[in-house]
Design a protein around this motif. Sequence first.
Motif: not given
Length: 681
Positions: A441-447, A619-620, A643-646
Amino acid sequence: MSTRAWSEGPLFRDSDGIGFLAYGGDYNPEQWPEDVWLQDVELMKLAGVNLVTVGVFSWSKLQSGPGDYNFGWLDRILDLLHSAGIMVDLATATASPPAWLVEAHPEILPMTEFGTKLSFGSRQHYCPSSPQYRAAAAELAAAVANRYHNHPALRLWHIGNEYGCHVSACYCDISASSFRNWLRKRYGTLEAVNSAWGTDFWSQRYTSWAQINPPRSTPTFNNPSLKLDFARFSSDELLDCLLIERAEIRRVDQSVPITTNFMGLFRPIDAFKWAEALDVTSYDSYPDPADDEAHIVSALASDLTRSLGGGRPWLLMEQAPSAVNWRSINLSRAPGQYRALSLQAIARGSEGALCFQWRASRSGSEKFHSAMLPHVGTESRLWNEVVSLGKEIADLADIAGSTVSSSVGILFDWENWWALEMESHPSSDLRLVEVLLPIYRGLFELGVTVDFVHPGQDLNPYRLIIAPALYLIGDSPAASLATYVKAGGNVLVTFFSGIVDDEDHIRLGGYPAPWTETLGLVVEEFLPIPSGATVTMSGDLLGPLGGTGRLWSEEIRLKGATVLLSYLDEWRGDRPALTEHHICDGTAWYLSTLPDRESMRAILQMVCETSDVTPALAEPNGVEVVIRGGNLFLINHTKIPRRIDLGVPFFDRLGNTMVGPVLEVAPMDVLIVAAAAPGGV
Ligand code: GLA
């Protein structure tokens, strides 16, 4: 050289050789009169269904006695599907032996560890070692393969179904005798068995093979090494059932890929070993909609299934479009969740999204299981979702055959899982998933996308290796992890790793004996934390507020490692919670507790940054981010817009327009963006 029937490029191709992503599900026409089939096929076309799984539970319909086959109905439905351009994943139909076979050979029925024979009347009621079951299954698989291997609709063979589901081990006398044969092959002599099982403990020494039995119910703890071997044996016995059918198919057909459907984090089957026998791995995904983190469980299982197949694309074989029927309370999926989880699987390497099942049953114990075509019919929100997802998946066909890459490997081994969760350990609260899921989960949240890696595999493709509760480790994989670090690799090892060898015997000299030099420390004692209690952790990494650990802690003696986080113990003073050790060019971290969510994320972020692991997006912001084949999938599984900044504008593949660089992903929405439109438009 690979002998697989398929190993790269799109798994599925249409009659013109064009690759496509599969959309459809289990189709059980035997439950319906033939006039319903015509309607089914029309509605399938409307929904964009291009592949269905047929025949999974059809044994009794296909065969009404020894040699007495009724293939006419299957001929007709396969031809009908083909005429509509719908392709088929054809089952060998052997998952549930029919009543006539059980009547003729009641010994087919499996026995529990308490000596209870299970009865006919549900499904998957067979002893994996039963010669009668194996012979009958092989005969049916051969008959199906002979008849249909040239059918133009055929795209995939589906052997058995969810092997090990319901009955993963049998304790009958036939199984006992097979277990002894398996032990003879593994150990050669009875003396070697006695030694591997440490039978001088509690007067358990065997003086003849006939004295050995499956681990049936005993007054207290059965021998753990015996139980570990029985787990290996039980997985192998089921695998033999698959191999027998596979051989029958391959006798007449060498080109159509073969699969069987795994179940993600399912303990009884050593899926790494099984995957070697398959051309494509597939799995059935049923995360509980009541769980806010269902999408993390399904992401994990997707990555695991991809990893089992060595990184090749795989297939989401089943999922419920909405509710299942087999939990005590069956929540339906939220609107949009079927789409989000289907596209999640595709993002993580699936060659499509299939369901259980096409049309909701009207009788039997699955009549309240959701289906693509619900009881209410086509005037429903669910049907509309099914149809619109079919269109989107058709538009993503160019993704078929592309892969997902990862620079982080999590070590995962079924043998470790079996051994780790035996009784009589320091804490019975320590379950593999309890440790694995928070790390994932930690890695998932970090993308950060991860692969699961068997400890025996080459570790060099990865910048970072994580070993969560890797209690059991063989000599050679233990050595290769140490070598990997010396050669410049980075590793994060958690508590209760490197404790026993392949026979569940303690590795002496201070835990974790194979890696004390790598980690620069020795664990002297385990200090499990009772359920509900926590310890306080502090260190620069966690800022002034610090964090907490639960489940486990340890008494550690440092031998070169630096302490990054410590906890205060009222008896023992400051103790290391997280350490770091540089050895040659590599770095080895050791984590001796299970941190709270924020602390885990901070630890993983530091470990990833130090290891030069780059996330899919910096920044996921609470959105699942995965890259497949140059496409960035952004999935918002939450109830709030994100919001996502690509950084730069991208082409939105589903909206067919340029978007960004800053964009919003609505609740339960999915965006798939690429640098340019496919085909370069
Ligand atoms: C499993 C089986 C299917 C069906 C579903 C219901 O995945 O393979 O036949 O029973 O469960 O969720």
